[in-house]
Each structure stands twice: as C-alpha cells, then as structure tokens.
Design an enzyme around this catalytic site. Structure first.
Site, PDB file in Angstrom:
ATOM      1  N   GLY A  20      -0.353   3.457   4.397  1.00  0.00           N
ATOM      2  CA  GLY A  20       0.824   2.958   4.505  1.00  0.00           C
ATOM      3  C   GLY A  20       1.509   1.606   3.253  1.00  0.00           C
ATOM      4  O   GLY A  20       2.457   1.144   3.568  1.00  0.00           O
ATOM      5  N   ALA A  21       0.931   2.353   2.374  1.00  0.00           N
ATOM      6  CA  ALA A  21       0.849   0.907   1.258  1.00  0.00           C
ATOM      7  C   ALA A  21       2.117   1.541   0.007  1.00  0.00           C
ATOM      8  O   ALA A  21       2.057   0.453  -0.811  1.00  0.00           O
ATOM      9  CB  ALA A  21      -0.172   0.686   0.841  1.00  0.00           C
ATOM     10  N   ASN A  22       2.895   2.253   0.356  1.00  0.00           N
ATOM     11  CA  ASN A  22       3.121   2.828  -0.793  1.00  0.00           C
ATOM     12  C   ASN A  22       5.007   2.417  -0.880  1.00  0.00           C
ATOM     13  O   ASN A  22       6.231   2.637  -1.568  1.00  0.00           O
ATOM     14  CB  ASN A  22       3.479   4.097  -1.080  1.00  0.00           C
ATOM     15  CG  ASN A  22       4.483   4.977   0.203  1.00  0.00           C
ATOM     16  OD1 ASN A  22       3.057   5.075   1.067  1.00  0.00           O
ATOM     17  ND2 ASN A  22       5.290   5.466   0.167  1.00  0.00           N
ATOM     18  N   GLY A  24       7.667  -0.590   1.994  1.00  0.00           N
ATOM     19  CA  GLY A  24       7.917  -1.911   2.831  1.00  0.00           C
ATOM     20  C   GLY A  24       6.676  -2.731   2.929  1.00  0.00           C
ATOM     21  O   GLY A  24       6.327  -3.336   1.782  1.00  0.00           O
ATOM     22  N   GLY A  26       3.902  -2.616   3.682  1.00  0.00           N
ATOM     23  CA  GLY A  26       2.105  -1.860   3.003  1.00  0.00           C
ATOM     24  C   GLY A  26       2.625  -2.190   1.414  1.00  0.00           C
ATOM     25  O   GLY A  26       1.517  -3.143   1.392  1.00  0.00           O
ATOM     26  N   SER A 151       4.541  -4.163  17.007  1.00  0.00           N
ATOM     27  CA  SER A 151       6.000  -5.081  16.700  1.00  0.00           C
ATOM     28  C   SER A 151       6.112  -5.194  17.599  1.00  0.00           C
ATOM     29  O   SER A 151       5.715  -5.398  18.746  1.00  0.00           O
ATOM     30  CB  SER A 151       6.328  -3.535  16.219  1.00  0.00           C
ATOM     31  OG  SER A 151       6.930  -2.720  17.375  1.00  0.00           O
ATOM     32  N   TYR A 176       7.719   5.381  20.569  1.00  0.00           N
ATOM     33  CA  TYR A 176       7.566   4.495  19.909  1.00  0.00           C
ATOM     34  C   TYR A 176       7.105   2.638  20.382  1.00  0.00           C
ATOM     35  O   TYR A 176       6.208   2.271  20.648  1.00  0.00           O
ATOM     36  CB  TYR A 176       8.603   4.084  19.569  1.00  0.00           C
ATOM     37  CG  TYR A 176       8.584   2.752  18.768  1.00  0.00           C
ATOM     38  CD1 TYR A 176       7.590   3.233  16.906  1.00  0.00           C
ATOM     39  CD2 TYR A 176       8.995   2.047  18.139  1.00  0.00           C
ATOM     40  CE1 TYR A 176       7.370   2.480  16.345  1.00  0.00           C
ATOM     41  CE2 TYR A 176       9.128   0.748  17.523  1.00  0.00           C
ATOM     42  CZ  TYR A 176       8.408   1.761  15.849  1.00  0.00           C
ATOM     43  OH  TYR A 176       8.016   0.094  14.855  1.00  0.00           O
TER      44      TYR A 176
END
Length: 309
Positions: A20-22, A24, A26, A151, A176
């Site tokens: 998820g590096a693209n 936020g 990440g 989280s 979640y």
C-alpha cells in the site's frame, strides 16, 4: 521532541517492501526510508496510481542512494500475493524489511477473489500469506524485521470464530476491528514462532493513531454515510498528518531500541497523536491461546486458496 524521521538510521544497502505504498502511511514510509538510502519496493494494487506516486517520490528525492521500484500486489487475491512473492524471489533473492501497511476500512460487505470477507482478507490474510512466503528471503539478513500495521480499532475488535467472513451477520466496523485485532495477534504470534525456531528475524507491530489518509474519504464514499462524514469533520482537529502517523511503523522498522514482539503507537491523547512510544496491545492479543487459534484458522483459510510456493 520525540523520535522523528530524522532519527532513522542509515538504510543504505537495505531492501524494503512496503504494501500500500502509493498513498497515506505507505507513501510517507516509502519517502522516509528512501531518503535514508534504502531501496524500496512499492507494492500497490493500482499500477497507475503506484507509478504516479513512484514518479513523484523519485522527482522529489534528495537521496543519491537506493532506488524505488513498483510491484503489483492485490492482497485480496492470494494468487496476486503468490506472484508478488515469486517476483521478489526471482529478481532480488533477498529482503531486509517487510512493512505490512496496506489496508481497507469499513466498506459495505464484499468478498475477496477467494471468497473471504474483504477486510479480513486484505488487512490480515493477504499479509499473513505474503509474510510466510517472504520469510525465507529474510532469514540471515542483518536486522531483518517484519512490521505489521494495526490501528486503535484493535482495542474494540473481537474475532468472530464461527463466522470470520461475516456470512451470518456483517457489521462493517466490527469487521474492521476484527481485522485490526488480527493484525496485532499475527505480529505477536509470528514473534513467538520466530523465537522458538531461533530465527534472527524480528516481528513488531505499530499503529498510527488518528492519521489523515485516504482511508476516511474512501470509507465515506463507499458507504455514502453523511453521519460518518460529519463525524470526521468534527474530529478533524484531532487528526495528525500521514507523515506523523507513519512514525510508529518507521520506529518499529528502524530504531535500534525496538525489539521483537513490541508494539508502537503515538504517545499523546491515549494513543491518538504524537511521537511514537511503546504501547500495550489489545487484551485479546495478549492471550497466546487465542493467537495460536487465529493462526491455525487463518492458515486453513489461506491454504484453501492457491498454494504459496
């Protein structure tokens, strides 16, 4: 002032995978590690968005060391997880640091390609499968670490042992919370297993507190909830930047004082914001029997899909 990105040790020569590096957390994690010399593999579900983020980071970079490369990864598809792991194995043959960062938050009920509830599949099962596939590439690497991002939702989460996929009853926030509790339970159980077999790999967990990322608007958009949108507006003064939210996982990933089995989060307002410090995990995650039970259940769900070679 507390520990910040300026305190990250030299990362030259280290190969890092960030899911998820693209965007936020990440994106900020990738930015900080590359700025300190690491070669970062950006594992992203959407190649176009990933390439845009990679180009921005490359253009903004002041580091003459390392590099940034893009890998395709859809954590909600175990075949994609398998392909990503094979690519790393074939192209690089090693890995120093894995940051299990990607996640989805509170969408309407959807299923992964293998038929699992989307949040449990993406946030937990996909990361567990990816980690297990990459551990052999990390064994023996200096200061190898796995950091799994959870989280504050872990504290109200519970595992629906008889209905983990929400087939009988689905509440998006309960699902979640389950996935985020599963994240920290996985990190601690992995730590135990690594210690038992004498591995040098460390497993840690981290949570960002209230960080302003794309998760909040994505949740509002997916559910069309005016009440949720209003709640985020009222809470906005409490939110910190994504760069601040990324500090706990960066601390877990790089700080010399961070030890396997530890969990980091923001230091102020009950873990909502601030510089990173060690935090307690949810009580359920402290129970070794529950952790082992979750591991066994997750393994059965993963292995019902494609075999991860």
């Amino acid at each position: 002032m507390g520990w910040s990105a300026a305190d990250i040790p030299d990362q030259r020569g280290r190969l890092v995978l960030v899911t998820g590096a693209n965007s936020g957390l990440g994106l900020e994690t990738t930015r900080a590690l590359h700025a300190h010399g690491a070669t970062v593999l950006m594992a992203c579900r959407n190649r176009e968005r990933g390439e845009t983020a990679r180009r921005i980071l490359t253009d903004q970079s002041v580091s003459m060391e390392g590099g940034i490369e893009l890998l395709d990864l859809d954590l909600a598809d175990l075949e994609s997880v398998d392909r990503c792991a094979q690519t790393i194995r074939q192209r690089f043959g090693r890995l120093d640091l894995l940051i299990n960062n990607a996640g989805v938050m509170a969408p309407p009920r959807q299923c992964s390609r293998q038929g699992h509830e989307l949040q449990f599949a993406t946030n937990h099962l996909g990361h567990m499968a990816l980690t297990r596939a990459l551990l052999p590439l990390m064994e023996g690497q200096p200061d190898a670490r796995v950091v799994t991002v959870t989280s504050g939702a872990q504290y109200f989460g519970r595992i629906a042992w008889e209905d983990p996929n929400g087939e009988q009853r689905y509440d998006r926030w309960q699902a979640y919370g389950q996935s985020k509790l599963a994240n920290v339970m996985f990190a601690l159980e992995l730590d135990r297993q690594l210690r038992d077999r004498g591995s040098s790999i460390r497993s840690l967990a981290a949570h960002p507190g209230l960080a302003r990322t794309n998760l909040q608007p994505a949740s509002v958009s997916a559910n069309g909830s005016r009440l949720e949108a209003q709640a985020y507006r009222l809470m906005d003064p409490l939110f910190q930047t994504a760069a601040m939210g990324a500090l706990p996982q960066l601390h877990a990933a790089t700080a010399g004082s961070a030890q396997s089995g530890q969990h980091y989060g923001p230091s102020r307002l009950g873990g909502l914001r601030g510089y990173p410090k060690r935090q307690r995990v949810a009580p359920a995650a402290e129970d070794p029997q529950q952790r082992e039970r979750l591991w066994d259940l997750s393994l059965k769900l993963i292995e019902a899909g494609p075999a991860l070679r």
